[in-house]
Design an enzyme around this catalytic site. Structure first.
Site, PDB file in Angstrom:
ATOM      1  N   ARG A   1      33.593  14.271  20.260  1.00  0.00           N
ATOM      2  CA  ARG A   1      32.558  13.914  19.284  1.00  0.00           C
ATOM      3  C   ARG A   1      32.084  12.490  19.522  1.00  0.00           C
ATOM      4  O   ARG A   1      32.890  11.593  19.779  1.00  0.00           O
ATOM      5  CB  ARG A   1      33.112  14.054  17.848  1.00  0.00           C
ATOM      6  CG  ARG A   1      33.095  15.475  17.365  1.00  0.00           C
ATOM      7  CD  ARG A   1      33.735  15.613  16.015  1.00  0.00           C
ATOM      8  NE  ARG A   1      33.242  14.665  15.020  1.00  0.00           N
ATOM      9  CZ  ARG A   1      33.426  14.840  13.719  1.00  0.00           C
ATOM     10  NH1 ARG A   1      34.058  15.897  13.273  1.00  0.00           N
ATOM     11  NH2 ARG A   1      32.978  13.943  12.867  1.00  0.00           N
TER      12      ARG A   1
ATOM     13  N   ARG B   1      42.110  13.234  18.737  1.00  0.00           N
ATOM     14  CA  ARG B   1      41.762  14.653  18.638  1.00  0.00           C
ATOM     15  C   ARG B   1      40.948  15.157  19.812  1.00  0.00           C
ATOM     16  O   ARG B   1      40.885  16.353  20.058  1.00  0.00           O
ATOM     17  CB  ARG B   1      41.187  15.041  17.278  1.00  0.00           C
ATOM     18  CG  ARG B   1      39.794  14.590  16.936  1.00  0.00           C
ATOM     19  CD  ARG B   1      39.444  15.103  15.518  1.00  0.00           C
ATOM     20  NE  ARG B   1      38.287  14.439  14.973  1.00  0.00           N
ATOM     21  CZ  ARG B   1      37.894  14.560  13.701  1.00  0.00           C
ATOM     22  NH1 ARG B   1      38.573  15.292  12.866  1.00  0.00           N
ATOM     23  NH2 ARG B   1      36.817  13.944  13.268  1.00  0.00           N
TER      24      ARG B   1
ATOM     25  N   ARG C   1      29.508  14.438  -0.260  1.00  0.00           N
ATOM     26  CA  ARG C   1      30.094  13.166   0.159  1.00  0.00           C
ATOM     27  C   ARG C   1      29.614  11.998  -0.699  1.00  0.00           C
ATOM     28  O   ARG C   1      30.030  10.863  -0.455  1.00  0.00           O
ATOM     29  CB  ARG C   1      29.695  12.891   1.608  1.00  0.00           C
ATOM     30  CG  ARG C   1      30.754  13.230   2.656  1.00  0.00           C
ATOM     31  CD  ARG C   1      30.154  12.892   3.995  1.00  0.00           C
ATOM     32  NE  ARG C   1      31.088  12.705   5.061  1.00  0.00           N
ATOM     33  CZ  ARG C   1      31.419  13.657   5.946  1.00  0.00           C
ATOM     34  NH1 ARG C   1      30.947  14.875   5.826  1.00  0.00           N
ATOM     35  NH2 ARG C   1      32.225  13.366   6.941  1.00  0.00           N
TER      36      ARG C   1
ATOM     37  N   LYS D   1      40.254  18.760   7.222  1.00  0.00           N
ATOM     38  CA  LYS D   1      39.405  19.660   6.429  1.00  0.00           C
ATOM     39  C   LYS D   1      38.904  20.846   7.252  1.00  0.00           C
ATOM     40  O   LYS D   1      38.967  21.987   6.818  1.00  0.00           O
ATOM     41  CB  LYS D   1      38.189  18.908   5.853  1.00  0.00           C
ATOM     42  CG  LYS D   1      38.535  17.735   4.963  1.00  0.00           C
ATOM     43  CD  LYS D   1      37.289  17.128   4.322  1.00  0.00           C
ATOM     44  CE  LYS D   1      36.339  16.458   5.302  1.00  0.00           C
ATOM     45  NZ  LYS D   1      36.829  15.229   5.919  1.00  0.00           N
TER      46      LYS D   1
ATOM     47  N   ARG E   1      33.397   4.932   9.311  1.00  0.00           N
ATOM     48  CA  ARG E   1      33.488   6.148   8.500  1.00  0.00           C
ATOM     49  C   ARG E   1      34.505   6.000   7.364  1.00  0.00           C
ATOM     50  O   ARG E   1      34.299   6.499   6.260  1.00  0.00           O
ATOM     51  CB  ARG E   1      33.812   7.356   9.387  1.00  0.00           C
ATOM     52  CG  ARG E   1      32.559   7.887  10.075  1.00  0.00           C
ATOM     53  CD  ARG E   1      32.869   8.550  11.389  1.00  0.00           C
ATOM     54  NE  ARG E   1      33.629   9.770  11.255  1.00  0.00           N
ATOM     55  CZ  ARG E   1      34.416  10.271  12.203  1.00  0.00           C
ATOM     56  NH1 ARG E   1      34.565   9.629  13.350  1.00  0.00           N
ATOM     57  NH2 ARG E   1      35.030  11.405  12.019  1.00  0.00           N
TER      58      ARG E   1
HETATM   59  P1  AMP Z   1      32.031  15.623   9.607  1.00  0.00           P
HETATM   60  O1  AMP Z   1      31.983  16.625  10.705  1.00  0.00           O
HETATM   61  O2  AMP Z   1      32.126  16.252   8.246  1.00  0.00           O
HETATM   62  O3  AMP Z   1      33.066  14.555   9.835  1.00  0.00           O
HETATM   63  O4  AMP Z   1      30.611  14.875   9.612  1.00  0.00           O
HETATM   64  C1  AMP Z   1      30.204  14.103  10.724  1.00  0.00           C
HETATM   65  C2  AMP Z   1      29.093  13.168  10.325  1.00  0.00           C
HETATM   66  O5  AMP Z   1      27.960  13.932   9.854  1.00  0.00           O
HETATM   67  C3  AMP Z   1      29.412  12.203   9.188  1.00  0.00           C
HETATM   68  O6  AMP Z   1      30.079  11.025   9.632  1.00  0.00           O
HETATM   69  C4  AMP Z   1      28.010  11.897   8.644  1.00  0.00           C
HETATM   70  O7  AMP Z   1      27.329  11.000   9.481  1.00  0.00           O
HETATM   71  C5  AMP Z   1      27.315  13.267   8.772  1.00  0.00           C
HETATM   72  N1  AMP Z   1      27.507  14.071   7.553  1.00  0.00           N
HETATM   73  C6  AMP Z   1      28.189  15.261   7.461  1.00  0.00           C
HETATM   74  N2  AMP Z   1      28.190  15.728   6.210  1.00  0.00           N
HETATM   75  C7  AMP Z   1      27.505  14.802   5.470  1.00  0.00           C
HETATM   76  C8  AMP Z   1      27.196  14.687   4.087  1.00  0.00           C
HETATM   77  N3  AMP Z   1      27.596  15.620   3.198  1.00  0.00           N
HETATM   78  N4  AMP Z   1      26.469  13.609   3.685  1.00  0.00           N
HETATM   79  C9  AMP Z   1      26.057  12.673   4.555  1.00  0.00           C
HETATM   80  N5  AMP Z   1      26.334  12.708   5.868  1.00  0.00           N
HETATM   81  C10 AMP Z   1      27.060  13.762   6.328  1.00  0.00           C
END
Ligand code: AMP
Length: 184
Positions: free
Chosen positions: A131, A127, A88, A13, A142
């Site tokens: 992180r 990757r 989400r 994404k 996740r």
């Molecule tokens: P991402 O970079 O989108 O993979 O997000 C990393 C982490 O941030 C996720 O595993 C969640 O813990 C938190 N997070 C990001 N976006 C959301 C969202 N829309 N709702 C809830 N938690 C989020």
């Protein structure tokens, strides 16, 4: 134009959102990036979000919706944006729809990247972006969270006939071409 780039962790994404941002001159709104910046800067939101993120769990809806509502006030989002990692949960989707409607903005088109689970795990573990949540245990959590809480978002938008499914397998360029075709 408002686009949601939807997909499980590791679907690509972020990478595709960056390409789309350039192609369509639309800002990219990644809630994950907002949280990582907040954690780095030790803001109150960052302090609230850190444990959830480190455990691979979702940050509570109220916190997420509030930061997105705040972010969308920026005039750079006037012509829409590319949402990445948001919404989400179905609650977040309903909140976003209400926010856009209130602004008189067009509803979101959803581009869903489809990638098999084995490939997702491999991608995330290799990757190497440093992180804190990119480890085997975190990824398992996740993916479970994705199935239970995030996959229903797709059903929600499908019921509104807003979803285009795109294969997320292939080179970056191949996937990007499919996305562009789905938009036009
Ligand atoms: P991402 O970079 O989108 O993979 O997000 C990393 C982490 O941030 C996720 O595993 C969640 O813990 C938190 N997070 C990001 N976006 C959301 C969202 N829309 N709702 C809830 N938690 C989020």
């Amino acid at each position: 134009m408002n686009i949601i780039l939807f997909g499980p962790p590791g679907a690509g994404k972020g990478t595709q959102a960056a390409l789309l941002q350039e192609e369509y001159n639309l800002p990219h709104l990644s809630t994950g990036n907002i949280f990582r910046a907040a954690i780095k800067n030790e803001t109150p939101v960052g302090l609230k979000a850190k444990a959830f993120i480190d455990n691979g769990e979702l940050v509570p809806d109220q916190v997420v919706v509030e930061i997105v509502a705040e972010e969308l006030k920026d005039s750079k989002y006037e012509n829409g944006c590319i949402f990445d990692g948001f919404p989400r949960t179905v609650f977040q989707s309903e909140s976003l729809d209400a926010l856009l409607e209130k602004k008189g903005a067009p509803a979101c088109e959803v581009l869903a990247l489809i990638v098999p689970e084995e490939e997702l795990i491999q991608r995330v573990l290799s990757r190497g972006q440093g992180r804190t949540d990119d480890n085997e245990e975190g990824m398992k959590t996740r993916l479970g969270v994705y199935q239970n809480e995030t996959a229903p978002v797709l059903a929600y938008y499908k019921s509104k006939e807003k979803v285009k499914e795109i294969s997320g397998i292939g080179t970056l360029e191949e996937i990007f071409d499919r996305i562009k075709k789905a938009i036009t």
